[in-house]
Design a protein around this motif. Sequence first.
Motif, PDB file in Angstrom:
ATOM      1  N   CYS A  15       0.824  -1.208   0.000  1.00  0.00           N
ATOM      2  CA  CYS A  15       0.000   0.000   0.000  1.00  0.00           C
ATOM      3  C   CYS A  15       0.858   1.257   0.000  1.00  0.00           C
ATOM      4  O   CYS A  15       1.990   1.247   0.508  1.00  0.00           O
ATOM      5  CB  CYS A  15      -0.890   0.052   1.251  1.00  0.00           C
ATOM      6  SG  CYS A  15      -1.829  -1.437   1.579  1.00  0.00           S
ATOM      7  N   GLY A  16       0.271   2.336  -0.521  1.00  0.00           N
ATOM      8  CA  GLY A  16       0.860   3.650  -0.370  1.00  0.00           C
ATOM      9  C   GLY A  16       1.550   4.166  -1.621  1.00  0.00           C
ATOM     10  O   GLY A  16       1.680   3.472  -2.635  1.00  0.00           O
ATOM     11  N   GLU A  17       1.994   5.410  -1.521  1.00  0.00           N
ATOM     12  CA  GLU A  17       2.639   6.070  -2.649  1.00  0.00           C
ATOM     13  C   GLU A  17       3.889   5.315  -3.086  1.00  0.00           C
ATOM     14  O   GLU A  17       4.746   4.978  -2.268  1.00  0.00           O
ATOM     15  CB  GLU A  17       3.013   7.501  -2.251  1.00  0.00           C
ATOM     16  CG  GLU A  17       3.569   8.335  -3.384  1.00  0.00           C
ATOM     17  CD  GLU A  17       3.839   9.772  -2.966  1.00  0.00           C
ATOM     18  OE1 GLU A  17       4.456  10.499  -3.752  1.00  0.00           O
ATOM     19  OE2 GLU A  17       3.438  10.145  -1.846  1.00  0.00           O
ATOM     20  N   GLY A  18       3.984   4.999  -4.359  1.00  0.00           N
ATOM     21  CA  GLY A  18       5.137   4.274  -4.892  1.00  0.00           C
ATOM     22  C   GLY A  18       5.058   2.769  -4.732  1.00  0.00           C
ATOM     23  O   GLY A  18       6.003   2.060  -5.110  1.00  0.00           O
ATOM     24  N   ALA A  19       3.935   2.258  -4.197  1.00  0.00           N
ATOM     25  CA  ALA A  19       3.819   0.808  -3.974  1.00  0.00           C
ATOM     26  C   ALA A  19       3.919   0.015  -5.267  1.00  0.00           C
ATOM     27  O   ALA A  19       4.318  -1.159  -5.260  1.00  0.00           O
ATOM     28  CB  ALA A  19       2.505   0.488  -3.271  1.00  0.00           C
ATOM     29  N   LEU A  20       3.605   0.658  -6.386  1.00  0.00           N
ATOM     30  CA  LEU A  20       3.659  -0.036  -7.673  1.00  0.00           C
ATOM     31  C   LEU A  20       5.051  -0.584  -7.987  1.00  0.00           C
ATOM     32  O   LEU A  20       5.200  -1.595  -8.678  1.00  0.00           O
ATOM     33  CB  LEU A  20       3.208   0.925  -8.771  1.00  0.00           C
ATOM     34  CG  LEU A  20       2.732   0.326 -10.093  1.00  0.00           C
ATOM     35  CD1 LEU A  20       1.554  -0.611  -9.881  1.00  0.00           C
ATOM     36  CD2 LEU A  20       2.355   1.435 -11.053  1.00  0.00           C
ATOM     37  N   SER A  21       6.076   0.052  -7.454  1.00  0.00           N
ATOM     38  CA  SER A  21       7.447  -0.393  -7.728  1.00  0.00           C
ATOM     39  C   SER A  21       7.714  -1.792  -7.178  1.00  0.00           C
ATOM     40  O   SER A  21       8.681  -2.448  -7.586  1.00  0.00           O
ATOM     41  CB  SER A  21       8.450   0.596  -7.138  1.00  0.00           C
ATOM     42  OG  SER A  21       8.356   0.622  -5.728  1.00  0.00           O
ATOM     43  N   GLN A  22       6.881  -2.249  -6.255  1.00  0.00           N
ATOM     44  CA  GLN A  22       7.051  -3.598  -5.694  1.00  0.00           C
ATOM     45  C   GLN A  22       6.829  -4.680  -6.745  1.00  0.00           C
ATOM     46  O   GLN A  22       7.200  -5.835  -6.537  1.00  0.00           O
ATOM     47  CB  GLN A  22       6.082  -3.812  -4.528  1.00  0.00           C
ATOM     48  CG  GLN A  22       6.297  -2.889  -3.356  1.00  0.00           C
ATOM     49  CD  GLN A  22       7.604  -3.149  -2.642  1.00  0.00           C
ATOM     50  OE1 GLN A  22       8.099  -4.291  -2.622  1.00  0.00           O
ATOM     51  NE2 GLN A  22       8.190  -2.119  -2.064  1.00  0.00           N
ATOM     52  N   LEU A  23       6.241  -4.283  -7.860  1.00  0.00           N
ATOM     53  CA  LEU A  23       5.955  -5.254  -8.914  1.00  0.00           C
ATOM     54  C   LEU A  23       7.214  -5.942  -9.410  1.00  0.00           C
ATOM     55  O   LEU A  23       7.203  -7.139  -9.740  1.00  0.00           O
ATOM     56  CB  LEU A  23       5.242  -4.542 -10.069  1.00  0.00           C
ATOM     57  CG  LEU A  23       4.496  -5.373 -11.112  1.00  0.00           C
ATOM     58  CD1 LEU A  23       3.501  -6.315 -10.463  1.00  0.00           C
ATOM     59  CD2 LEU A  23       3.788  -4.452 -12.101  1.00  0.00           C
ATOM     60  N   ARG A  24       8.323  -5.210  -9.438  1.00  0.00           N
ATOM     61  CA  ARG A  24       9.595  -5.809  -9.889  1.00  0.00           C
ATOM     62  C   ARG A  24       9.953  -7.036  -9.070  1.00  0.00           C
ATOM     63  O   ARG A  24      10.248  -8.109  -9.603  1.00  0.00           O
ATOM     64  CB  ARG A  24      10.725  -4.781  -9.780  1.00  0.00           C
ATOM     65  CG  ARG A  24      10.890  -3.869 -10.958  1.00  0.00           C
ATOM     66  CD  ARG A  24      12.122  -3.012 -10.790  1.00  0.00           C
ATOM     67  NE  ARG A  24      12.078  -2.260  -9.559  1.00  0.00           N
ATOM     68  CZ  ARG A  24      12.145  -0.937  -9.466  1.00  0.00           C
ATOM     69  NH1 ARG A  24      12.267  -0.209 -10.558  1.00  0.00           N
ATOM     70  NH2 ARG A  24      12.097  -0.328  -8.310  1.00  0.00           N
ATOM     71  N   GLY A  25       9.942  -6.869  -7.746  1.00  0.00           N
ATOM     72  CA  GLY A  25      10.316  -7.974  -6.874  1.00  0.00           C
ATOM     73  C   GLY A  25       9.305  -9.101  -6.880  1.00  0.00           C
ATOM     74  O   GLY A  25       9.674 -10.285  -6.848  1.00  0.00           O
ATOM     75  N   ILE A  26       8.025  -8.749  -6.926  1.00  0.00           N
ATOM     76  CA  ILE A  26       6.972  -9.769  -6.926  1.00  0.00           C
ATOM     77  C   ILE A  26       7.122 -10.705  -8.115  1.00  0.00           C
ATOM     78  O   ILE A  26       6.933 -11.925  -8.013  1.00  0.00           O
ATOM     79  CB  ILE A  26       5.581  -9.098  -6.945  1.00  0.00           C
ATOM     80  CG1 ILE A  26       5.344  -8.320  -5.651  1.00  0.00           C
ATOM     81  CG2 ILE A  26       4.484 -10.138  -7.151  1.00  0.00           C
ATOM     82  CD1 ILE A  26       4.090  -7.453  -5.681  1.00  0.00           C
ATOM     83  N   LEU A  27       7.485 -10.139  -9.279  1.00  0.00           N
ATOM     84  CA  LEU A  27       7.537 -10.924 -10.510  1.00  0.00           C
ATOM     85  C   LEU A  27       8.811 -11.748 -10.650  1.00  0.00           C
ATOM     86  O   LEU A  27       8.933 -12.537 -11.596  1.00  0.00           O
ATOM     87  CB  LEU A  27       7.389 -10.001 -11.721  1.00  0.00           C
ATOM     88  CG  LEU A  27       5.970  -9.459 -11.941  1.00  0.00           C
ATOM     89  CD1 LEU A  27       5.969  -8.365 -12.990  1.00  0.00           C
ATOM     90  CD2 LEU A  27       5.021 -10.585 -12.342  1.00  0.00           C
ATOM     91  N   SER A  28       9.731 -11.583  -9.738  1.00  0.00           N
ATOM     92  CA  SER A  28      10.969 -12.360  -9.793  1.00  0.00           C
ATOM     93  C   SER A  28      10.645 -13.857  -9.733  1.00  0.00           C
ATOM     94  O   SER A  28       9.939 -14.325  -8.842  1.00  0.00           O
ATOM     95  CB  SER A  28      11.872 -11.977  -8.623  1.00  0.00           C
ATOM     96  OG  SER A  28      13.021 -12.783  -8.604  1.00  0.00           O
TER      97      SER A  28
END
Length: 391
Positions: A15-28
């Motif tokens: 959650c929160g501002e910039g949370a979209l950047s977590q997509l990189r790690g999730i897709l590993s």
Amino acid sequence: MAAQYCLRMPGNVYCGEGALSQLRGILSGYQKAAVFTDKGIEKAGLLDEPVKYMKEAGVDTVILDELPSEPTYAQAQKIIDEFKASGADVIVGIGGGSVLDIAKLSSVAASEEYGVKELLDEPLLGKKKTDTILIPTTAGTGSEATPNSIVAVPEKELKVGIVNPAMIADYVILDGSMIKKLPLPIAAATGIDAMAHAVECYTSNKANPVSNLFAGEAVKLIFHNIEEACLNPEAAAAKNNMLLAAFYAGAAITSSGTTAVHALSYPLGGKYHIAHGISNAILLMPVMRFNKDACLEELSQIYDMTELGERSIRAGDKADKVLRRMEEIIANLKVPVTLEQFHVEEKDLDSLVEAGMQVTRLLDNNKKKVTPQDARKIYREIISGRRKEDD
């Protein structure tokens, strides 16, 4: 209040501002992502950043963007067949409720043994086959939190909910940047949908301490943020609060459930293709006025937790003030409150009542029993725009 209850939640929520950047790690570790979305999301540029992170993660992508806003089960099956043929090993849903619903449904329906039509009758046939990452672009439906997928069944002129715990998302990303450019009509309709979820769950026969925790927090966030979030494009904090509220209300659905508002709205979507949020906004106040005497305690609690005024007043007055606050929100956001513009007429009452009364899964949750005569009176009110007694 329900004696036994269960809460189901997505595996990971960012959650929160910039949370979209977590997509990189999730897709590993994944090889190919099927991105479920629609043309409007693409046109708004909302795929640009997520796709950038997918590329940085080294994941191939296939874009499935032919999703209609109110899909039938046959249209859902068509997209699921495309997904099966894609060879993707992870699903990324980026969009509003319909997009996320079909993304979830694809995770359990990509099978040679059964399809969406079979799941309409036996939802638990579906088994999770593919991980899901859901990124809402509206703050309202709460689909990212629920095990539900809603599809239209044209032959019944009705929408039907396919409910299967296996459809709970593996990952959810709530980032206010994804709703920053949301047009007011969509922001308002989906926001009021979230308000309906929260209030219905709090007043449901299946309400329980767990669902009330989430529904209560959702109501507080919505009452104090929805207008700013919808009317001010730069209101980042309010938008993030609304995303959180919608998620909380969705979580409440998994443990409690919506009631007659949603039950009676299904025929409006199924037969007249009225957007889900609009249908609920039109029905919300007539149904809650009908329910008021059976929900005085719950509405009084909502009054207290949302700090609408002096706590020492009578429960009935508190309930009235809660209903007035909900009416105020709907009016401020200029959401329709009648069916006038949708060409629904008195001659349609019989079919509406017949279809609405079939949604027993939700009607059974309603604190006050809804008879066919009650449903007719409610439908007549939203057709005519006037409150009047049935014949």
